[in-house]
Design an enzyme around this catalytic site. Structure first.
Site, PDB file in Angstrom:
ATOM      1  N   HIS A  64      43.870  30.834  37.661  1.00  0.00           N
ATOM      2  CA  HIS A  64      42.997  31.106  38.812  1.00  0.00           C
ATOM      3  C   HIS A  64      41.812  30.168  38.940  1.00  0.00           C
ATOM      4  O   HIS A  64      41.129  30.160  39.952  1.00  0.00           O
ATOM      5  CB  HIS A  64      42.477  32.549  38.778  1.00  0.00           C
ATOM      6  CG  HIS A  64      41.370  32.762  37.790  1.00  0.00           C
ATOM      7  ND1 HIS A  64      41.587  32.987  36.460  1.00  0.00           N
ATOM      8  CD2 HIS A  64      40.020  32.757  37.946  1.00  0.00           C
ATOM      9  CE1 HIS A  64      40.435  33.124  35.835  1.00  0.00           C
ATOM     10  NE2 HIS A  64      39.465  32.988  36.708  1.00  0.00           N
TER      11      HIS A  64
HETATM   12  C1  UD1 Z   1      35.558  34.340  40.398  1.00  0.00           C
HETATM   13  C2  UD1 Z   1      34.538  33.730  39.452  1.00  0.00           C
HETATM   14  C3  UD1 Z   1      35.217  33.260  38.185  1.00  0.00           C
HETATM   15  C4  UD1 Z   1      36.050  34.357  37.567  1.00  0.00           C
HETATM   16  C5  UD1 Z   1      36.996  34.965  38.597  1.00  0.00           C
HETATM   17  C6  UD1 Z   1      37.669  36.161  38.005  1.00  0.00           C
HETATM   18  C7  UD1 Z   1      32.664  32.614  40.598  1.00  0.00           C
HETATM   19  C8  UD1 Z   1      32.069  31.314  40.974  1.00  0.00           C
HETATM   20  N1  UD1 Z   1      33.898  32.573  40.057  1.00  0.00           N
HETATM   21  O1  UD1 Z   1      36.468  33.290  40.755  1.00  0.00           O
HETATM   22  O2  UD1 Z   1      34.231  32.867  37.252  1.00  0.00           O
HETATM   23  O3  UD1 Z   1      36.778  33.825  36.503  1.00  0.00           O
HETATM   24  O4  UD1 Z   1      36.252  35.377  39.745  1.00  0.00           O
HETATM   25  O5  UD1 Z   1      38.810  36.515  38.674  1.00  0.00           O
HETATM   26  O6  UD1 Z   1      32.057  33.637  40.781  1.00  0.00           O
HETATM   27  N2  UD1 Z   1      40.309  36.278  47.065  1.00  0.00           N
HETATM   28  C9  UD1 Z   1      41.104  37.187  47.720  1.00  0.00           C
HETATM   29  N3  UD1 Z   1      40.891  38.511  47.450  1.00  0.00           N
HETATM   30  C10 UD1 Z   1      39.942  38.966  46.601  1.00  0.00           C
HETATM   31  C11 UD1 Z   1      39.136  38.016  45.968  1.00  0.00           C
HETATM   32  C12 UD1 Z   1      39.344  36.683  46.213  1.00  0.00           C
HETATM   33  O7  UD1 Z   1      41.986  36.844  48.500  1.00  0.00           O
HETATM   34  O8  UD1 Z   1      39.806  40.185  46.398  1.00  0.00           O
HETATM   35  C13 UD1 Z   1      40.571  34.840  47.326  1.00  0.00           C
HETATM   36  C14 UD1 Z   1      39.768  34.304  48.510  1.00  0.00           C
HETATM   37  O9  UD1 Z   1      40.580  33.376  49.168  1.00  0.00           O
HETATM   38  C15 UD1 Z   1      38.613  33.585  47.823  1.00  0.00           C
HETATM   39  C16 UD1 Z   1      39.260  33.098  46.527  1.00  0.00           C
HETATM   40  O10 UD1 Z   1      40.179  34.103  46.157  1.00  0.00           O
HETATM   41  O11 UD1 Z   1      38.109  32.536  48.590  1.00  0.00           O
HETATM   42  C17 UD1 Z   1      38.276  32.872  45.408  1.00  0.00           C
HETATM   43  O12 UD1 Z   1      37.502  34.050  45.169  1.00  0.00           O
HETATM   44  P1  UD1 Z   1      36.040  33.930  44.507  1.00  0.00           P
HETATM   45  O13 UD1 Z   1      35.531  35.287  44.218  1.00  0.00           O
HETATM   46  O14 UD1 Z   1      35.187  33.043  45.310  1.00  0.00           O
HETATM   47  O15 UD1 Z   1      36.302  33.142  43.167  1.00  0.00           O
HETATM   48  P2  UD1 Z   1      37.360  33.407  42.030  1.00  0.00           P
HETATM   49  O16 UD1 Z   1      38.262  32.225  41.978  1.00  0.00           O
HETATM   50  O17 UD1 Z   1      37.950  34.747  42.170  1.00  0.00           O
HETATM   51  N1  UDP Z   2      43.495  40.975  34.422  1.00  0.00           N
HETATM   52  C1  UDP Z   2      44.113  42.066  35.033  1.00  0.00           C
HETATM   53  N2  UDP Z   2      45.173  41.828  35.879  1.00  0.00           N
HETATM   54  C2  UDP Z   2      45.644  40.594  36.133  1.00  0.00           C
HETATM   55  C3  UDP Z   2      45.017  39.487  35.506  1.00  0.00           C
HETATM   56  C4  UDP Z   2      43.932  39.715  34.677  1.00  0.00           C
HETATM   57  O1  UDP Z   2      43.706  43.209  34.815  1.00  0.00           O
HETATM   58  O2  UDP Z   2      46.603  40.471  36.903  1.00  0.00           O
HETATM   59  C5  UDP Z   2      42.359  41.216  33.521  1.00  0.00           C
HETATM   60  C6  UDP Z   2      42.526  40.615  32.150  1.00  0.00           C
HETATM   61  O3  UDP Z   2      43.230  41.496  31.308  1.00  0.00           O
HETATM   62  C7  UDP Z   2      41.083  40.412  31.719  1.00  0.00           C
HETATM   63  C8  UDP Z   2      40.382  40.093  33.019  1.00  0.00           C
HETATM   64  O4  UDP Z   2      41.240  40.556  34.057  1.00  0.00           O
HETATM   65  O5  UDP Z   2      40.535  41.582  31.179  1.00  0.00           O
HETATM   66  C9  UDP Z   2      40.195  38.622  33.127  1.00  0.00           C
HETATM   67  O6  UDP Z   2      39.798  38.296  34.419  1.00  0.00           O
HETATM   68  P1  UDP Z   2      40.062  36.887  35.093  1.00  0.00           P
HETATM   69  O7  UDP Z   2      41.146  36.188  34.395  1.00  0.00           O
HETATM   70  O8  UDP Z   2      40.199  37.139  36.540  1.00  0.00           O
HETATM   71  O9  UDP Z   2      38.654  36.139  34.911  1.00  0.00           O
HETATM   72  P2  UDP Z   2      37.902  35.415  33.711  1.00  0.00           P
HETATM   73  O10 UDP Z   2      37.990  36.258  32.498  1.00  0.00           O
HETATM   74  O11 UDP Z   2      38.524  34.072  33.547  1.00  0.00           O
HETATM   75  O12 UDP Z   2      36.517  35.265  34.245  1.00  0.00           O
END
Ligand code: UD1
Ligand code: UDP
Length: 386
Positions: A222
């Site tokens: 991601h």
């Molecule tokens: C965010 C965090 C990252 C974390 C991740 C966990 C920041 C800068 N990044 O990244 O550190 O590891 O969350 O998962 O805060 N989107 C959807 N539905 C949702 C959420 C997101 O479709 O419910 C899509 C949207 O297109 C959005 C993209 O995902 O633009 C990115 O979402 P965003 O929350 O900006 O960053 P993450 O990549 O999720």
């Molecule tokens: N996770 C989850 N479902 C998924 C993928 C991840 O519940 O499909 C959980 C995972 O077990 C962990 C957390 O989400 O506890 C990690 O989040 P993510 O990978 O989105 O972000 P990061 O830890 O890199 O910030």
């Protein structure tokens, strides 16, 4: 004595899961002393990225949801700061609890520090030493706005000292005289607490996906470096697709919406190939209990996630990390995490190495005793007694 009022700020998937460890510890041990209110920024909003965790993990439901949704960093963070400020002014909590390194963390830190509410940062001190990562900026800014900093690892604690934080500070603690702790990891508390429940509640999932225990690979992707660079994403996924064929093993891929969006917008053919490949299972994000079950029963994990690479350690699985660096450096030193970047040769070689040696690896207890949330809450209460 009046209760201590804590404002939890969450927004992204991992923060919601992290907050469940604190919520549970309050419910079980500190109900007389602490009142918890939760603000959800709305950074993550799909059911499977947010609601599912509140339902499944019995987390205190958000008292406020700002509903900011997705946007560029500046716009998203600004909307959060503004909404958090309103809630701080109306609720007047004793302190603000922040988790990890997302834009929701940063927004909470800025809003609270400017209004002089003490900031408590859980998962402080982690560093990648790569400031092109949005998370690195968020971590540094949040740590330097905090009054209590709970570092989950020795390396994180040392990073704080290297940035000028002083372990010898004495109370009263303030933003100018902060206290740093080396604790453990509240996510280890969660994995211990939920592992057995995951088997009981989600066990049939393996059968329904025709997965045999210890005979499949779990993949998550991601991070922006991988999703926003089409060539890089293509390289990684083509490599994994071919490996699934060669090893004749299922590769299970619960993909973040960001990854699916990138596949749909720039890599449609590859996405179709993945969907049509019998060994590749691209599925929507799964619940935390389902993820725990998959992690516990897979034979190896391939990920760019911070949380998932640590969970690989909790469940004693070797792990390839699709990045050049990690904040969890003790895992690399331990030899159970290999940094493979997006390099097909590294991915293939380290995968083959783990397929041979995977059973003989050791997983020392780097992340505490499973009671980190309790420790943190005790220390928070002391802040208000002093
Ligand atoms: C965010 C965090 C990252 C974390 C991740 C966990 C920041 C800068 N990044 O990244 O550190 O590891 O969350 O998962 O805060 N989107 C959807 N539905 C949702 C959420 C997101 O479709 O419910 C899509 C949207 O297109 C959005 C993209 O995902 O633009 C990115 O979402 P965003 O929350 O900006 O960053 P993450 O990549 O999720
Ligand atoms: N996770 C989850 N479902 C998924 C993928 C991840 O519940 O499909 C959980 C995972 O077990 C962990 C957390 O989400 O506890 C990690 O989040 P993510 O990978 O989105 O972000 P990061 O830890 O890199 O910030």
């Amino acid at each position: 004595m009046s209760k201590t009022k804590l404002l939890n700020i969450v927004g992204a998937r991992p923060q919601i899961i992290k907050s469940s460890a604190i919520s549970r510890a309050i419910r079980l041990n500190f109900e007389q002393e602490i009142t918890e209110i939760t603000l959800h920024t709305g950074q993550h909003y799909d059911k499977e990225m947010s609601d599912v965790f509140f339902d499944e993990l019995e987390i205190h439901k958000p008292d406020f949801n700002l509903g900011v949704g997705s946007a560029h960093h500046g716009r998203q963070t600004a909307a959060m700061i503004s909404g958090i400020e309103d809630v701080l002014l109306s609720e007047k909590p004793d302190a603000v609890l922040l988790y990890g390194d997302t834009n929701s963390t940063l927004a909470g830190a800025i809003a609270a520090a400017k209004l002089h509410f003490p900031v408590i940062h859980i998962e402080a001190g982690l560093r990648s030493f790569n400031k092109t990562m949005p998370e690195e900026i968020n971590r540094i800014m949040s740590d330097h706005s905090s009054t209590l900093l709970f570092a989950p690892t020795n390396a994180a604690f040392k990073n704080l000292i290297n940035e000028g934080f002083r372990p010898e500070n004495s109370p009263p603690y303030t933003i100018d005289n902060p206290k740093i702790y080396f604790t453990g990891d509240i996510m280890y508390d969660n994995s211990l607490f939920f592992a057995e429940l995951a088997e009981r509640k989600k066990g049939p999932l393996l059968e329904s996906m025709a997965l045999e225990r210890d005979k499949f690979i779990l993949v998550t992707i991601h991070r922006d470096i991988n999703t926003d660079d089409t060539a890089r994403l293509e390289t990684i996924l083509s490599t994994l697709k071919n490996m699934a064929l060669e090893y004749s093993m299922p590769f299970v891929m619960p993909f973040h919406p960001r990854t699916v969006n990138s596949l749909k917008s720039g890599l449609n053919n590859l996405f179709d190939d993945l969907k049509n490949s019998s060994n590749i299972r691209v599925i929507p994000p799964v619940s935390y209990l389902a993820m725990t079950l998959l992690e516990k029963n897979c034979s190896m994990i391939i990920t760019d996630s911070g949380g998932v690479q640590k969970e690989s350690h909790f469940f004693r699985k070797p792990c390839l990390v699709l990045r050049r660096e990690t904040e969890w450096i003790e895992l690399v030193a331990n030899g159970t995490v290999k940094l493979v970047d997006a390099n097909p040769e590294f991915i293939r070689n380290e995968f083959a190495g783990f397929m041979q040696s995977g059973k003989n690896l050791e997983y020392p207890g780097f992340y505490g005793d499973g009671k980190t949330a309790e420790f943190i809450l005790k220390e928070i209460l002391l802040l208000f007694e002093r």
